[in-house]
Design an enzyme around this catalytic site. Structure first.
Site, short mmCIF file in Angstrom:
data_model
loop_
_atom_site.label_atom_id
_atom_site.label_comp_id
_atom_site.label_asym_id
_atom_site.label_seq_id
_atom_site.Cartn_x
_atom_site.Cartn_y
_atom_site.Cartn_z
N LYS A 1 39.36 85.58 36.58
CA LYS A 1 39.53 84.94 35.27
C LYS A 1 38.15 84.79 34.65
O LYS A 1 37.35 83.95 35.05
CB LYS A 1 40.21 83.56 35.36
CG LYS A 1 40.74 83.17 33.99
CD LYS A 1 40.74 81.70 33.70
CE LYS A 1 39.43 81.05 33.46
NZ LYS A 1 38.75 81.42 32.19
N GLU B 1 29.20 78.38 43.15
CA GLU B 1 27.82 78.52 42.69
C GLU B 1 27.72 77.78 41.37
O GLU B 1 28.31 78.18 40.37
CB GLU B 1 27.49 80.01 42.55
CG GLU B 1 26.01 80.28 42.51
CD GLU B 1 25.58 80.65 41.13
OE1 GLU B 1 25.82 81.78 40.71
OE2 GLU B 1 25.00 79.78 40.43
N CYS C 1 21.58 79.86 35.47
CA CYS C 1 21.61 78.74 36.43
C CYS C 1 20.30 78.67 37.19
O CYS C 1 19.91 77.60 37.67
CB CYS C 1 22.80 78.89 37.37
SG CYS C 1 22.91 80.52 38.10
N GLU D 1 21.05 69.59 33.51
CA GLU D 1 21.01 71.01 33.20
C GLU D 1 21.29 71.23 31.71
O GLU D 1 22.38 70.96 31.23
CB GLU D 1 22.05 71.78 34.02
CG GLU D 1 21.93 73.28 33.81
CD GLU D 1 22.99 74.08 34.55
OE1 GLU D 1 24.18 73.76 34.45
OE2 GLU D 1 22.60 75.05 35.23
O1 TXE Z 1 31.54 75.68 32.28
P1 TXE Z 1 32.85 75.56 33.14
P2 TXE Z 1 31.34 75.82 30.70
C1 TXE Z 1 26.98 74.99 33.14
C2 TXE Z 1 26.04 74.93 31.94
C3 TXE Z 1 26.98 74.85 30.79
C4 TXE Z 1 28.07 73.98 31.36
C5 TXE Z 1 29.41 74.07 30.68
O2 TXE Z 1 25.26 73.78 32.03
O3 TXE Z 1 26.40 74.27 29.65
O4 TXE Z 1 28.20 74.41 32.70
O5 TXE Z 1 29.81 75.43 30.56
C6 TXE Z 1 36.64 78.00 34.12
N1 TXE Z 1 40.01 75.35 36.93
N2 TXE Z 1 27.22 76.35 33.58
O6 TXE Z 1 32.17 74.81 30.00
O7 TXE Z 1 33.82 74.59 32.58
C7 TXE Z 1 36.26 78.38 32.71
O8 TXE Z 1 37.38 78.88 32.01
C8 TXE Z 1 39.60 76.62 37.06
C9 TXE Z 1 26.40 76.83 34.65
O9 TXE Z 1 31.54 77.25 30.33
O10 TXE Z 1 32.39 75.31 34.54
C10 TXE Z 1 35.18 79.41 32.98
O11 TXE Z 1 35.78 80.67 33.33
N3 TXE Z 1 38.70 77.18 36.24
C11 TXE Z 1 26.93 78.08 35.23
C12 TXE Z 1 34.46 78.85 34.21
O12 TXE Z 1 35.39 77.96 34.81
C13 TXE Z 1 38.19 76.43 35.25
C14 TXE Z 1 27.52 79.07 34.32
C15 TXE Z 1 33.18 78.08 33.89
O13 TXE Z 1 33.50 77.02 33.04
C16 TXE Z 1 38.60 75.09 35.05
C17 TXE Z 1 28.33 78.44 33.29
C18 TXE Z 1 39.56 74.55 35.95
N4 TXE Z 1 39.99 73.30 35.87
C19 TXE Z 1 28.13 77.14 32.93
N5 TXE Z 1 37.93 74.60 33.99
C20 TXE Z 1 26.11 78.72 36.30
N6 TXE Z 1 26.17 78.16 37.52
O14 TXE Z 1 25.50 79.76 36.11
C21 TXE Z 1 37.13 75.59 33.51
N7 TXE Z 1 37.30 76.70 34.27
#
Ligand code: TXE
Length: 480
Positions: A177, A252, A286, A382
């Site tokens: 996804k 991660e 990240c 972050e």
């Molecule tokens: O992250 P989410 P977001 C951090 C970064 C960013 C913040 C928010 O600080 O500003 O997170 O970003 C899916 N069950 N990182 O909102 O919510 C969602 O659809 C299953 C760091 O984008 O963590 C997407 O595919 N899946 C990071 C993925 O999770 C769920 C990279 C990431 O979304 C879900 C990205 C649920 N309940 C953001 N809720 C890194 N480590 O590199 C959401 N998703």
């Protein structure tokens, strides 16, 4: 609406609409306009994808195929990706304003992920232990089953490939996804897998939001492994969801990487990497070196050169070859980064360069701030944008203490020409990866993952094998 691109789900090698026909808009953040639509997956779509992946695992050829044949098919996918690199990079550049050359670099890295794990599983060996009792015991690594993979928007193709490649190489079937912000390149990849001859159901793509699409696959008891990259908060929810059916997780999560520059560093090299570490991909990494610590003796000189280098970056259209820095990936994310930048001003930070662009774009300029307290939110949390918070230090002990004083622990960097110090400090840093005099270089055989709020588990080489297989011990009597 008629000329918008469309990205459906990929199920059984076919691109399909959602069962209820729902779609959502996909943005081009540089142009600030909708350029595509994607299928908005719900619980029924998740069920359809899981049913397909389950059938492909339980009855299909993929897990039963010889290792060499499976490797060949994965290499065929990698060949197709290489041949279409410009097309794929165009999708990521359009979808998240990643400068085109960086997007092409991500495609090359993704290709390498597939090639590496194809060969790694093909050539992998187990162990045999002769036992004094007249038996021998050996280990076997069979596929785990159906893998649910959830990927983020900052490296849309690359992060997805980092999960898909080891999952399928080890004979699992997979549902990916992608982030709702960046469905394009991963959906395209699903189409390429079909073209490469993958059996139906080996790689399904489920588009949609974290909830209900993501949570429906992580919480389903027909799923055997959950691998996730995203925020620490969502990571905890994913872990709880996977725990309902005891599926092992690999998470991660976020980071707040420390970058330590000692006075004896090669300053040109340290400045080059400091810029890459916080401004590449507009800081949406990240692994970003978002907390920079510079030793007193070189502080002013380093800051001047760092600011000059940041100001030399060319901000613009991601498709302009001169551009090496563009807008943030979405309005939602732009608003988040802006709130930290404004917060840093309110908290008395000194801005050496940067700030929010004033042209209505979703650009936050390369920003360098010092003078913030150690408990200020822009220093501790972050930001995930092009914002570097700088502090000075006097001694090695102080630098290590400052670097480790965070709830994150994904990575750290240090710059020094003193060999003993390099080893000593690298060993004391609490982080999954430590780079010495460099950044972002990876050998895929080594462990990758984080400490504390930066994640759970490690992937890479044999660490991926551990996660994506069910290791088995076979004990055989060899005396009559
Ligand atoms: O992250 P989410 P977001 C951090 C970064 C960013 C913040 C928010 O600080 O500003 O997170 O970003 C899916 N069950 N990182 O909102 O919510 C969602 O659809 C299953 C760091 O984008 O963590 C997407 O595919 N899946 C990071 C993925 O999770 C769920 C990279 C990431 O979304 C879900 C990205 C649920 N309940 C953001 N809720 C890194 N480590 O590199 C959401 N998703």
């Amino acid at each position: 609406m008629a000329d918008l691109e469309f990205f459906g789900h990929i199920v059984d090698n076919e691109e399909v609409e959602s069962i209820d026909g729902k779609r959502f808009d996909v943005w081009n953040p540089w142009k600030r306009e909708v350029w595509a639509q994607a299928a908005e997956g719900g619980e029924k779509d998740a069920d359809r994808a899981i049913t397909s992946a389950r059938k492909a695992f339980d009855e299909g050829p993929w897990p039963r195929m010889g290792r060499v044949e499976r490797a060949k098919m994965i290499h065929r996918l990698a060949d197709l990706m290489e041949a279409r690199a410009d097309e794929i990079a165009t999708l990521d550049s359009t979808n998240m304003a990643k400068p085109f050359e960086q997007a092409k670099h991500d495609v090359a890295r993704s290709v390498w992920n597939f090639r590496f794990f194809a060969d790694h599983q093909r050539d992998s060996v187990g162990e045999v232990y002769p036992m004094d009792s007249g038996h021998h015991s050996y280990s076997e690594f069979g596929p785990a089953g159906v893998v649910a993979a959830i990927s983020p928007w900052n490296f849309p193709l690359m992060m997805a490939s980092w999960k898909i490649a080891p999952a399928i190489a080890w004979g699992n079937t997979c549902i990916i996804k992608p982030s709702e912000d960046t469905p394009a390149s991963v959906t395209y990849l699903g189409g390429l897998a079909a073209e490469a001859g993958f059996p139906p159901g080996v790689l399904n793509v489920l588009n949609g939001y974290g909830h209900p699409a993501g949570s429906a696959i992580t919480g389903d008891d027909r799923v055997d492994r959950v691998t996730f990259t995203g925020s620490s908060t969502t990571g905890k929810a994913v872990m709880a969801s996977a725990a309902t059916h005891l599926a092992p997780v690999s998470l991660e999560l976020g980071g707040k990487g420390a970058n330590i520059v000692f006075a004896d560093a090669d300053i040109d090299n340290a400045v080059y990497w400091a810029v890459e570490a916080i401004f590449r991909n507009a800081g949406q990494i990240c692994l970003a070196g978002s907390r920079l610590f510079v030793q007193d003796a070189i502080y002013d000189e380093f800051m001047k050169r760092f600011v000059d280098a940041a100001e030399a970056l060319t901000i613009g259209d991601p498709f302009d070859p001169a551009t090496n820095f563009s807008s943030l990936a979405s309005k939602r994310h732009f608003d988040k980064v802006v709130s930290y930048v404004e917060g840093a001003r309110d908290l008395g930070g000194t801005f050496h360069t940067g700030g929010i662009a004033e042209d209505g774009s979703w650009v936050v300029k390369p920003t360098i701030i010092d003078g913030l307290a150690l408990d200020a939110a822009p220093y501790c949390e972050e930001i995930f944008g092009p914002v570097c918070v700088v502090n000075r230090f006097e001694t090695e002990e102080e630098a290590v203490h400052l670097a480790n004083d965070t709830r994150y622990g994904l990575n750290a960097m240090l710059f020094t020409e003193n060999l003993s110090r390099a080893h000593r400090v690298a060993s004391k840093l609490r982080a999954g990866t430590v780079w010495v005099n460099c950044f972002f270089i990876r050998d895929l055989r080594t462990p990758f993952g984080g400490v504390g709020d930066s994640g759970v588990g490690r992937e890479g080489g044999n660490f991926s094998r551990e996660f994506f297989t069910e290791p088995k011990a076979v004990v055989m009597q060899i005396t009559s």
